[in-house]
Write a protein that holds these residues in place. Structure first.
Motif, mmCIF file in Angstrom:
data_model
loop_
_atom_site.group_PDB
_atom_site.id
_atom_site.type_symbol
_atom_site.label_atom_id
_atom_site.label_comp_id
_atom_site.label_asym_id
_atom_site.label_seq_id
_atom_site.Cartn_x
_atom_site.Cartn_y
_atom_site.Cartn_z
ATOM 1 N N ASP A 1 -21.288 -36.144 -35.312
ATOM 2 C CA ASP A 1 -22.592 -36.192 -35.965
ATOM 3 C C ASP A 1 -22.451 -35.638 -37.393
ATOM 4 N N GLY A 2 -23.147 -36.122 -38.334
ATOM 5 C CA GLY A 2 -23.045 -35.877 -39.754
ATOM 6 C C GLY A 2 -23.485 -34.503 -40.281
ATOM 7 N N PRO A 3 -24.516 -33.889 -39.404
ATOM 8 C CA PRO A 3 -24.749 -32.456 -39.719
ATOM 9 C C PRO A 3 -23.961 -31.394 -39.085
ATOM 10 N N CYS A 4 -23.201 -31.803 -37.995
ATOM 11 C CA CYS A 4 -22.008 -31.034 -37.529
ATOM 12 C C CYS A 4 -22.942 -29.895 -36.518
ATOM 13 N N TYR A 5 -23.787 -30.426 -35.752
ATOM 14 C CA TYR A 5 -24.630 -29.763 -35.059
ATOM 15 C C TYR A 5 -24.425 -30.061 -33.169
ATOM 16 N N ALA A 6 -23.974 -31.249 -33.037
ATOM 17 C CA ALA A 6 -24.024 -31.796 -31.758
ATOM 18 C C ALA A 6 -22.718 -32.321 -31.045
ATOM 19 N N THR A 7 -22.093 -33.101 -31.764
ATOM 20 C CA THR A 7 -20.836 -33.748 -30.793
ATOM 21 C C THR A 7 -19.690 -33.773 -31.954
ATOM 22 N N ASN A 8 -18.627 -33.377 -31.363
ATOM 23 C CA ASN A 8 -17.033 -33.483 -31.810
ATOM 24 C C ASN A 8 -16.339 -34.640 -31.151
ATOM 25 N N VAL A 9 -16.048 -35.673 -31.562
ATOM 26 C CA VAL A 9 -15.392 -36.823 -31.045
ATOM 27 C C VAL A 9 -13.921 -36.841 -31.466
ATOM 28 N N VAL A 10 -12.983 -36.720 -30.587
ATOM 29 C CA VAL A 10 -11.703 -36.208 -30.780
ATOM 30 C C VAL A 10 -10.714 -37.349 -30.288
ATOM 31 N N TYR A 11 -9.557 -37.508 -30.876
ATOM 32 C CA TYR A 11 -8.581 -38.601 -30.419
ATOM 33 C C TYR A 11 -7.852 -37.918 -29.568
ATOM 34 N N ARG A 12 -7.481 -38.477 -28.336
ATOM 35 C CA ARG A 12 -6.589 -37.927 -27.158
ATOM 36 C C ARG A 12 -5.104 -38.157 -27.716
ATOM 37 N N MET A 13 -4.381 -37.126 -27.270
ATOM 38 C CA MET A 13 -2.963 -37.058 -27.525
ATOM 39 C C MET A 13 -2.153 -37.573 -26.252
ATOM 40 N N ASP A 14 -2.759 -37.903 -25.289
ATOM 41 C CA ASP A 14 -2.319 -38.223 -23.962
ATOM 42 C C ASP A 14 -2.108 -39.878 -23.673
ATOM 43 N N THR A 15 -2.495 -40.777 -24.529
ATOM 44 C CA THR A 15 -2.522 -42.011 -24.427
ATOM 45 C C THR A 15 -1.304 -42.642 -24.766
ATOM 46 N N ASP A 16 -1.211 -43.789 -24.210
ATOM 47 C CA ASP A 16 0.281 -44.621 -24.637
ATOM 48 C C ASP A 16 0.280 -44.866 -26.239
ATOM 49 N N THR A 17 -0.875 -45.140 -26.947
ATOM 50 C CA THR A 17 -0.937 -45.489 -28.361
ATOM 51 C C THR A 17 -0.412 -44.029 -29.217
ATOM 52 N N ALA A 18 -1.071 -42.841 -28.997
ATOM 53 C CA ALA A 18 -0.520 -41.598 -29.395
ATOM 54 C C ALA A 18 0.811 -41.425 -29.215
ATOM 55 N N ARG A 19 1.069 -41.578 -27.881
ATOM 56 C CA ARG A 19 2.641 -41.152 -27.637
ATOM 57 C C ARG A 19 3.493 -41.969 -28.251
ATOM 58 N N THR A 20 3.297 -43.227 -28.344
ATOM 59 C CA THR A 20 4.301 -44.210 -29.069
ATOM 60 C C THR A 20 4.509 -43.689 -30.572
ATOM 61 N N PHE A 21 3.441 -43.359 -31.171
ATOM 62 C CA PHE A 21 3.412 -42.650 -32.439
ATOM 63 C C PHE A 21 4.376 -41.709 -32.558
ATOM 64 N N LEU A 22 4.014 -40.552 -31.863
ATOM 65 C CA LEU A 22 4.328 -39.201 -31.748
ATOM 66 C C LEU A 22 5.834 -39.237 -31.275
ATOM 67 N N GLY A 23 6.147 -40.047 -30.382
ATOM 68 C CA GLY A 23 7.688 -40.031 -29.753
ATOM 69 C C GLY A 23 8.509 -40.366 -30.819
ATOM 70 N N GLN A 24 8.267 -40.873 -32.022
ATOM 71 C CA GLN A 24 9.071 -41.298 -33.159
ATOM 72 C C GLN A 24 9.639 -39.764 -33.704
ATOM 73 N N TYR A 25 8.754 -38.770 -33.453
ATOM 74 C CA TYR A 25 9.155 -37.480 -34.362
ATOM 75 C C TYR A 25 9.200 -36.359 -33.392
ATOM 76 N N VAL A 26 8.797 -36.326 -32.124
ATOM 77 C CA VAL A 26 8.952 -35.114 -31.207
ATOM 78 C C VAL A 26 9.319 -35.710 -29.804
ATOM 79 N N THR A 27 9.746 -34.862 -29.061
ATOM 80 C CA THR A 27 10.146 -35.005 -27.676
ATOM 81 C C THR A 27 9.036 -34.513 -27.022
ATOM 82 N N LEU A 28 8.550 -35.700 -26.201
ATOM 83 C CA LEU A 28 7.420 -35.655 -25.380
ATOM 84 C C LEU A 28 7.152 -35.160 -24.043
ATOM 85 N N PRO A 29 6.404 -34.401 -23.465
ATOM 86 C CA PRO A 29 6.442 -34.030 -22.166
ATOM 87 C C PRO A 29 6.248 -35.418 -21.276
#
Length: 294
Positions: free
Chosen positions: A266-294
């Motif tokens: 939310d714009g005023p930064c009072y209520a909600t933080n919306v965060v991008y998951r690192m356990d999804t296939d999308t994130a892991r496909t990208f990260l797997g190019q640079y680090v060894t994944l668990p």
């Protein structure tokens, strides 16, 4: 989220993932938060970029986002932090507790060039942004890394001691389930600005540039997002402008993982933080190019 400089980067870097009733992420709030000197794996993304029309000599140096070392030579941040800069932009990472203070001190030295200021505060690296960014509201692909050569990684290690953050296993958040996620400890960290404050000129987001942390509460798990509560009345803090790309740690069974990265809220930064998951296939496909994944 946290930091007034990031507000400027919203136009310079065209930063936002557009979600329903949400706006780009910022800083750790002043309420229910505290300094995080022990979170040495969390750093600030510093950008040297051109403002005078001569890309050969980038003339502005400032910090704009947060992020986390996920290996000795890889720094994780958000794609909206690394895109849409003027040609010739250069990226640096600092793991200092007070990045703003370090920048102020470096800029105060007479005769220093922007490049010398940036090098005094951070270590240069190479940006890699997800080619699928900006994606869509279902999956923004809002992920990027800064990588370092052996020499650059050695420079980082000589300046700051840190243990790289641990990433989650594939689909680990979904496997844990909502009850466990709600009962576990969530912690956001970053350099961002403070929650909105009203004044004669309207709302402002003061502060930023110092690494802070705050506990959050679990609200919901979506296919690529986690929605976290940062309501003061519930004892939580949260993220704001400049915290984008920074970590949201989840501790389960005494083990801390970098579950997601701050993207929006939310714009005023009072209520909600919306965060991008690192356990999804999308994130892991990208990260797997640079680090060894668990």
């Amino acid at each position: 989220m946290r930091r007034s400089a990031f507000v400027a980067s919203l136009s310079a870097a065209a930063a936002a993932v557009v979600l329903t009733v949400a706006s780009p992420a910022s800083a750790i709030n002043t309420y229910n938060s505290q300094p995080a000197p022990e979170r040495t794996e969390v750093g600030a993304l510093i950008v040297q970029w051109d403002e005078d029309g001569d890309p050969a000599t980038p003339d502005v140096v400032d910090w704009y986002c947060s992020g986390t070392m996920i290996d000795t030579d890889v720094f994780l941040t958000a794609a909206h932090c690394t895109t849409d800069w003027a040609p010739g932009a250069r990226f640096y990472v600092s793991l200092a507790q007070d990045v703003q203070g370090a920048l102020d001190a470096a800029k105060a030295v007479p005769g220093r060039t922007p490049a010398q200021v940036a090098a005094a505060v951070g270590v240069a690296g190479t940006e890699h942004t997800s080619p699928a960014y900006p994606g869509n509201s279902a999956d923004s692909h809002d992920i990027a890394v800064i990588t370092f050569t052996d020499k650059q990684a050695a420079a980082l290690a000589s300046r700051w001691s840190f243990t790289p953050a641990t990433l989650p296993a594939r689909n680990q958040l979904a496997s844990l389930g909502s009850r466990t996620l709600a009962a576990s400890e969530w912690l956001a960290a970053g350099y961002g600005t403070q929650e909105a404050q009203r004044g004669p000129g309207g709302q402002t987001h003061p502060g930023g540039g110092v690494r802070m942390k705050a506990s959050l509460g679990f609200n919901a798990l979506n296919p690529t997002w986690v929605r976290l509560a940062m309501n003061e009345s519930r004892g939580f803090g949260g993220a704001c402008y400049g915290d984008s790309g920074g970590p949201n740690f989840l501790t389960v069974g005494g083990k801390r993982m970098l579950a997601a990265t701050t993207i929006t809220g939310d714009g005023p930064c009072y209520a909600t933080n919306v965060v991008y998951r690192m356990d999804t296939d999308t994130a892991r496909t990208f990260l797997g190019q640079y680090v060894t994944l668990p």
